[in-house]
Design a protein around this motif. Structure first.
Motif, short mmCIF file in Angstrom:
data_model
loop_
_atom_site.label_atom_id
_atom_site.label_comp_id
_atom_site.label_asym_id
_atom_site.label_seq_id
_atom_site.Cartn_x
_atom_site.Cartn_y
_atom_site.Cartn_z
N PRO A 191 28.78 -7.39 3.01
CA PRO A 191 27.84 -6.37 2.71
C PRO A 191 27.22 -5.52 3.68
CG PRO A 191 27.28 -8.57 1.44
CD PRO A 191 28.53 -8.66 2.50
N PHE A 192 27.01 -4.44 3.57
CA PHE A 192 26.53 -3.64 4.53
C PHE A 192 24.83 -3.49 4.57
CE2 PHE A 192 30.82 -2.38 4.97
CZ PHE A 192 30.96 -2.06 6.27
N LEU A 193 24.00 -3.60 5.46
CA LEU A 193 22.81 -3.66 5.24
C LEU A 193 22.22 -2.45 6.06
CD1 LEU A 193 21.65 -7.07 5.71
CD2 LEU A 193 22.28 -5.88 3.75
N PHE A 194 21.46 -1.08 5.44
CA PHE A 194 21.01 -0.12 6.09
C PHE A 194 19.91 -0.37 6.64
CE2 PHE A 194 24.87 1.56 4.78
CZ PHE A 194 24.85 2.46 3.66
N THR A 195 19.70 -1.48 7.43
CA THR A 195 18.17 -1.70 7.82
C THR A 195 17.62 -0.80 8.84
OG1 THR A 195 19.65 -3.11 9.73
CG2 THR A 195 18.84 -4.28 7.49
N GLN A 196 18.90 -0.01 9.55
CA GLN A 196 18.19 1.02 10.52
C GLN A 196 17.96 2.21 10.13
OE1 GLN A 196 21.26 0.39 9.84
NE2 GLN A 196 22.64 1.85 10.54
N LEU A 197 17.80 2.37 8.86
CA LEU A 197 17.62 3.67 8.38
C LEU A 197 16.44 3.75 7.32
CD1 LEU A 197 21.05 4.69 7.48
CD2 LEU A 197 19.83 5.37 9.26
N TYR A 198 15.86 2.54 7.01
CA TYR A 198 14.66 2.35 6.14
C TYR A 198 13.57 1.86 6.62
CZ TYR A 198 18.21 3.60 2.49
OH TYR A 198 19.11 4.33 1.72
N GLY A 199 12.82 0.95 5.75
CA GLY A 199 11.50 0.51 6.32
C GLY A 199 10.32 1.44 6.31
N LEU A 200 9.26 1.41 7.40
CA LEU A 200 8.07 2.36 7.24
C LEU A 200 8.44 3.57 7.92
CD1 LEU A 200 5.47 -0.37 7.88
CD2 LEU A 200 5.85 0.85 5.47
N ASN A 201 9.77 3.91 8.32
CA ASN A 201 9.81 5.06 8.97
C ASN A 201 10.43 6.23 7.95
OD1 ASN A 201 9.26 4.26 11.88
ND2 ASN A 201 11.38 3.31 11.91
N PRO A 202 9.49 7.27 7.87
CA PRO A 202 9.92 8.17 6.72
C PRO A 202 11.56 8.73 7.19
CG PRO A 202 8.36 9.22 8.42
CD PRO A 202 8.43 7.62 8.63
N LEU A 203 12.23 9.08 6.21
CA LEU A 203 13.38 9.66 6.37
C LEU A 203 13.23 11.01 6.80
CD1 LEU A 203 15.06 8.34 3.05
CD2 LEU A 203 15.52 7.69 5.31
N ASN A 204 13.85 11.29 8.06
CA ASN A 204 13.83 12.57 8.70
C ASN A 204 15.21 13.30 8.80
OD1 ASN A 204 15.02 11.27 10.76
ND2 ASN A 204 13.11 11.17 12.00
N LYS A 205 15.21 14.36 9.30
CA LYS A 205 16.74 14.73 9.12
C LYS A 205 17.75 14.12 9.93
CE LYS A 205 19.19 19.25 10.34
NZ LYS A 205 20.35 18.51 10.88
N GLU A 206 17.37 13.53 11.24
CA GLU A 206 18.58 12.88 11.95
C GLU A 206 18.61 11.52 10.91
OE1 GLU A 206 16.56 15.59 14.16
OE2 GLU A 206 15.60 14.09 13.04
N MET A 207 17.78 10.78 10.40
CA MET A 207 18.16 9.73 9.64
C MET A 207 18.91 10.26 8.46
SD MET A 207 14.65 7.57 9.58
CE MET A 207 14.00 6.79 11.10
N LEU A 208 18.70 11.10 7.77
CA LEU A 208 19.55 11.46 6.73
C LEU A 208 21.12 11.71 6.90
CD1 LEU A 208 16.90 13.97 5.08
CD2 LEU A 208 17.83 11.75 4.00
N ASP A 209 21.00 12.65 8.33
CA ASP A 209 22.29 13.08 8.61
C ASP A 209 23.24 11.52 8.92
OD1 ASP A 209 21.88 15.50 8.39
OD2 ASP A 209 21.38 15.62 10.40
N GLU A 210 22.55 10.51 9.63
CA GLU A 210 23.23 9.40 9.92
C GLU A 210 23.59 8.72 8.61
OE1 GLU A 210 22.37 5.19 12.51
OE2 GLU A 210 20.77 7.15 12.57
N LEU A 211 22.62 8.53 7.93
CA LEU A 211 22.86 7.56 6.54
C LEU A 211 24.20 8.49 5.71
CD1 LEU A 211 22.25 5.61 4.40
CD2 LEU A 211 20.55 7.29 3.53
#
Length: 246
Positions: free
Chosen positions: A4-24
Motif C-alpha cells: 500500500p502507498f501512503l500519501f503522508t507527505q501530502l496531507y496533515g495540517l498543511n493545506p493543499l497548495n498548488k505545489e502539493m496538488l501538482d505532486e499528488l
C-alpha cells in the motif's frame, strides 16, 4: 505481495497548495500504472488533511491560474475515483474541505474515533469542490448532503458512521485498522473485486466530471462575492464572519 502507498507527505495540517496538488496528481498517475491491487491514503502528523490553501485562493486571482488549479483538483479526484485498485482512506484528526472530498473517492473509509469530518466551504462563502457534491450525495443522499454542507461544521467519527459517511470507526491507529482490512482483502479475489468497482465507477465517472465542471463554475462566481471576501477575511482575523447573502 501488496504494497500500500501512503500519501503522508501530502496531507496533515498543511493545506493543499498548488505545489502539493501538482505532486499528488503526478504520484497518482504513477501509482495507477503499477501492479499493486490496494492503495491506502493517509495523513501525517495530527490530521488527515486540512483542506485547500486559503492563502492560495487570495494569491491566485488570475483566471488562467484558477482554471489550472481547479482542473488539477478535478483530475486528482478522477484519478482516485477510477483507480484500478481497492482504495482505503485512513482518517485521523481532521478531514475537512477538499481533503474530505478526496477521501470520499475511496472504497473503504476508515476513521479513528477521534476523527472530525466536515466540508466547511460554506464558512468562507464557497460551495464544495473536488467532486464533493457528487461524492457526498452518492454516500449519504441528497437531503443529508445538503444539510451537511450547509451546516459548515464537523461531525464525529461515530456520527459520520451513523450517516454512512464512513464505513469503519476504530479505536486503533486508522492505518493499522486499514492494514487489517488489507490482510483480509489479500485472501479475496481482488481482480474480480476491482472489475466490479470499475464497472460502477466508470459508468458514473461522466456524471462526476459534469458535477466537477459545475463546481468549477460555482467557485469562479462565488469568489467574486462579498460573502467570500468576508469569509476569508474573518478566517484570517480568526473571528466569526458576518454574511449578507451577496
Amino acid at each position: 505481495m501488496i504494497d500500500p502507498f501512503l500519501f503522508t507527505q501530502l496531507y496533515g495540517l498543511n493545506p493543499l497548495n498548488k505545489e502539493m496538488l501538482d505532486e499528488l496528481l503526478k504520484t497518482l498517475q504513477i501509482i495507477a500504472q503499477n501492479a499493486d491491487s490496494i492503495l491506502i491514503i493517509a495523513g501525517k502528523g495530527k490530521a488527515f488533511c486540512a483542506g485547500g490553501d486559503i492563502k492560495m485562493m487570495l494569491e491566485n486571482t488570475d483566471r488562467e491560474q484558477f482554471d489550472a488549479i481547479m482542473d488539477t483538483i478535478s483530475e486528482i479526484t478522477h484519478q482516485l475515483y477510477v483507480m484500478p485498485k481497492i482504495v482505503l482512506a485512513a482518517i485521523h484528526g481532521s478531514a475537512v474541505g477538499l481533503g474530505l472530498s478526496l477521501a470520499l473517492t475511496s472504497d473503504y473509509l476508515i476513521a479513528n474515533e477521534s476523527a472530525k469530518l466536515g466540508m466547511l466551504f460554506i464558512g468562507i462563502g464557497l460551495a464544495p469542490d473536488g467532486g464533493g457534491h457528487y461524492l457526498l450525495e452518492n454516500r449519504i443522499g441528497t437531503q443529508q448532503a445538503k444539510q451537511f454542507i450547509w451546516s459548515g461544521s464537523t461531525v464525529s467519527a461515530e456520527k459520520a458512521k451513523d450517516m454512512q459517511l464512513v464505513d469503519v470507526v476504530t479505536k486503533l491507529d486508522p492505518i493499522k485498522a486499514a492494514e487489517a482490512v488489507v490482510q483480509n482483502l489479500q485472501q479475496a479475489p481482488l481482480t474480480a473485486m476491482i472489475k466490479t468497482k470499475l464497472l460502477y465507477h466508470k459508468k458514473h465517472a461522466p456524471a462526476l466530471q459534469i458535477s466537477m465542471q459545475e463546481e468549477k463554475e460555482n467557485q469562479l462566481a462565488l469568489r467574486q462575492t462579498r460573502d467570500h471576501q468576508e469569509g476569508v477575511q474573518a478566517f484570517i482575523e480568526k473571528r466569526k464572519p458576518t454574511f449578507t447573502g451577496y
